[in-house]
Design an enzyme around this catalytic site. Structure first.
Site, PDB file in Angstrom:
ATOM      1  N   HIS A   1       0.187  -0.937   0.186  1.00 20.57           N
ATOM      2  CA  HIS A   1      -0.160   0.114  -0.218  1.00 20.57           C
ATOM      3  C   HIS A   1       0.462   1.735  -0.053  1.00 20.57           C
ATOM      4  O   HIS A   1       0.579   2.643  -0.945  1.00 20.57           O
ATOM      5  CB  HIS A   1      -0.977   0.119   1.187  1.00 20.57           C
ATOM      6  CG  HIS A   1      -1.837  -1.255   1.075  1.00 20.57           C
ATOM      7  ND1 HIS A   1      -3.134  -0.149   1.371  1.00 20.57           N
ATOM      8  CD2 HIS A   1      -2.672  -2.328   1.274  1.00 20.57           C
ATOM      9  CE1 HIS A   1      -4.474  -0.947   1.031  1.00 20.57           C
ATOM     10  NE2 HIS A   1      -3.388  -2.532   0.844  1.00 20.57           N
TER      11      HIS A   1
ATOM     12  N   ASP B   1      -4.169   6.528   2.249  1.00 17.83           N
ATOM     13  CA  ASP B   1      -4.695   5.721   2.269  1.00 17.83           C
ATOM     14  C   ASP B   1      -6.238   6.302   1.662  1.00 17.83           C
ATOM     15  O   ASP B   1      -6.753   5.741   3.066  1.00 17.83           O
ATOM     16  CB  ASP B   1      -3.900   4.131   2.407  1.00 17.83           C
ATOM     17  CG  ASP B   1      -4.173   2.926   2.184  1.00 17.83           C
ATOM     18  OD1 ASP B   1      -3.427   2.447   1.727  1.00 17.83           O
ATOM     19  OD2 ASP B   1      -5.439   2.252   1.871  1.00 17.83           O
TER      20      ASP B   1
END
Ligand code: U2F
Length: 454
Positions: free
Chosen positions: A18, A117
Site C-alpha cells: 500500500h 490511503d
C-alpha cells in the site's frame, strides 16, 4: 530550496503493498509541484524500508514522519500478520493526529491538503475540521472498490434472495453478472458465524464515507474495466485513474535492484517459456500446497523462477540453483516489475494482489491464480471470466491442477488467446499513460486539486 507554499500531508497504510504505490505517486507529484512540501506519515519500519534506497536530492520536498504502530515496546510479534494491522488500527487516528501536529511544527506551514490511503475514512473528518481537500488512494482494482462502496446494497439483495447459495451471481450490480457471491471479499457478507472483523468494519465505513472525498484516486487506467469505472464516476466528486503507477510515476529506488541476478538468468531462455511464481508480500501458502506446486513445476519441464517468502520450499532445488533435469531458480526477492516485462516470461503464478496483476498486464504475461484473502478472489474471477487473460486454480493448489493450468497457458490454443488479450490490455495501459493519455490527464487534474484545492 525556496520556502514551500503548500503543505501536503500523506497518510500511509504501512502493510502489504500500500505505502509503496502511495510514495511513488507522491514522488511524481513532488516533481511537478516543487513549491509544495510533502510530509509522508507512516510507521518507522515502513518509512525505513521505503526511504532507504533514496538519495537526499530525490526527496528534497518529501519528508518521512514516523507515527506510532500501536505495539508496545515489549511486544513480541505473533506469526499472524493481522495482529500487527489490528494493533495499528487501534492507534489510529490519534497517531496520525500527532503526526500532523509534528509535521506542521517542523515545516512551519499549516497543512493545506490531506492525501491518504483510502482505508483511512477518518482522514475525511481530519480534512473536514481543517476545511481542506481530502484525496484518497485506493490501491486495488475498481471492482473491489465498487463492492465496498455498495456493500449495503449487496447485503440487502443477497439477504432478499437467501445467501445460502455461495455460487449466486451478482446480476443486480452493473457489470457483475459473471461474479459470484463466493468471489466477494470476506467482510461483505456477514452472518452469525461470520461477523465483521476490525478490517471489515474499516472497509465498510470507508465505502460509506469515500463519496465525500474531494477526489478518489485509483491505481488503474480507465480502459481496463470501463463499465465499472464509469459507474464509480457517478458515485464520487472526482474519480481519477492515475495508473498503472509503475508507468505514470518513477519506481521507488531500491538499494540493489537485482541482487539474485534474475534478469541475467532469464536472458538465457526462450521467449515466453519461463514460469514466474510469487505470492506477494503477505501470503505464504500452506506447506502441502507449496509441495504440490514444487512437484508440478519440476514435472512440467518448463524453466521456473520462484520468489518465495518464509521457509524455502523443501525438496525442490536443494542448492537453490539447479538440479539434474530441472531448470529453476529460487530467490527470496526478484525485481518483479522488470521481470514481467522480460520476453522470456510466459506465465505468472500469483496470489492475485492488485499490483501483481497490473504488473502482469504491463508485461503482457497471462496469469495462473491462487487467491487467498480480501480482493484476491474477485481479482481472479475478473482475470478469468471477464478479461480472459488467465486461469483460476480455485481454492487450493494441487499438482494435477497446476500441471493442467500450465499446459493450458503455455502449450494449448487457449493460452494463445490469453496472450493476445493481455497484449491488447498492455497496449491500452501504455496509451493511457502516454502523452495525452487518460491517466496523464487525470494526474494533471490531481496536481490542480493538490496545489490549488477544488
Ligand atoms: C496486498 O498485496 P501484496 O503486497 O501481497 O501483493 P501485490 O499487490 O501483488 O504486490 C506485491 C508487490 O511486491 C513486489 C511486486 C508487487 O509490486 O512487484 N514484489 C517484488 O518486487 N519482488 C518479489 O520478489 C515479490 C514481490 C494485498 F494482499 C492484496 O490483496 C491487494 O490487492 C494489494 C494492493 O492493495 O495489497
Amino acid at each position: 530550496m525556496a520556502d514551500p507554499t503548500r503543505h501536503v500531508a500523506v497518510l500511509a497504510f504501512p502493510f502489504g503493498t500500500h505505502a509503496g504505490p502511495l510514495l511513488s505517486l507522491v514522488r511524481n507529484l513532488s516533481a511537478v509541484a516543487p513549491d509544495a512540501r510533502f510530509s509522508f506519515l507512516s510507521t518507522s519500519w515502513s518509512n525505513q524500508t521505503l526511504f532507504s534506497g533514496m538519495k537526499g536530492e530525490e526527496i528534497n520536498n518529501v519528508r518521512p514522519f514516523d507515527v506510532d504502530d500501536g505495539a508496545r515496546d515489549d511486544h513480541v510479534p505473533s506469526r499472524n500478520p493481522i495482529e500487527a494491522v489490528e494493533l495499528f488500527l487501534k492507534a489510529t487516528p490519534r497517531n496520525f493526529e500527532r503526526g500532523l501536529e509534528e509535521a506542521e511544527k517542523e515545516v512551519g506551514l499549516k497543512i493545506g491538503c490531506i492525501v491518504s490511503d483510502a482505508f483511512f475514512w477518518f482522514a475525511g473528518d481530519m480534512a473536514g475540521e481543517k476545511r481542506i481537500p481530502w484525496v484518497a488512494l485506493w490501491t486495488a482494482a475498481v471492482r473491489s472498490l465498487f463492492v465496498h462502496v455498495d456493500t449495503d446494497e449487496i447485503r440487502r439483495n443477497l439477504e432478499a434472495q437467501g445467501i445460502s447459495n455461495k455460487g449466486q451471481t451478482l446480476d443486480f450490480l452493473p457489470g457483475f453478472s459473471s461474479i459470484r457471491s463466493s468471489d466477494l471479499p470476506e467482510g461483505i457478507i456477514i452472518s452469525p458465524e461470520n461477523s465483521e472483523s476490525p478490517v471489515d468494519i474499516l472497509l465498510h465505513k470507508m465505502g460509506l464515507i469515500l463519496p465525500k472525498a474531494t477526489a478518489v484516486l485509483i491505481n488503474s487506467f480507465h480502459q481496463l474495466d470501463p463499465e465499472i469505472s464509469d459507474h464509480l464516476k457517478t458515485r464520487f466528486r472526482n474519480f481519477l485513474h492515475i495508473g498503472p503507477l509503475i508507468l505514470t510515476s518513477p519506481p521507488n529506488p531500491k538499494p540493489e535492484s537485482d541482487p539474485n541476478n534474475c534478469l541475467e538468468w532469464l536472458s538465457g531462455h526462450d521467449a515466453a517459456s519461463v514460469i514466474y511464481v510469487s505470492f506477494g508480500s503477505v501470503v505464504t501458502p500452506p506447506p502441502h500446497e507449496v509441495t504440490a506446486l514444487a512437484e508440478a513445476l519440476k514435472e512440467s519441464g518448463f524453466p521456473f523462477l520462484w520468489s518465495y517468502r518464509g521457509t524455502k520450499p523443501e525438496g525442490i532445488l536443494d542448492d537453490g540453483v539447479s538440479e539434474s533435469g530441472v531448470n529453476g531458480k529460487l530467490v527470496t526477492w526478484a525485481p518483479q516489475v522488470e521481470l514481467l516485462r522480460h520476453p522470456s516470461v510466459g506465465v505468472f503464478v500469483t496470489h492475485c494482489g492488485w499490483n501483481s496483476i497490473l504488473e502482469s498486464v504491463v508485461g503482457g504475461v497471462p496469469l495462473i491464480c491462487r487467491p487467498f484473502f480480501g480482493d484476491q478472489r474477485l481479482n481472479m474471477r475478473t482475470v478469468e471470466a471477464i478479461w480472459g487473460i488467465g486461469v483460476g486454480l480455485g481454492g487450493v493448489m494441487t499438482k494435477q491442477g497446476v500441471l493442467g493450468s500450465l499446459r493450458r497457458v503455455l502449450v494449448e490454443e487457449d493460452g494463445k488467446g490469453m496472450r493476445e488479450r493481455i497484449g491488447v490490455m498492455k497496449k491500452l495501459a501504455y496509451a493511457a499513460t502516454g502523452v495525452d493519455g487518460s491517466s496523464r490527464k487525470d494526474v494533471n487534474d490531481l496536481v490542480e486539486i493538490i496545489t490549488n484545492g477544488d
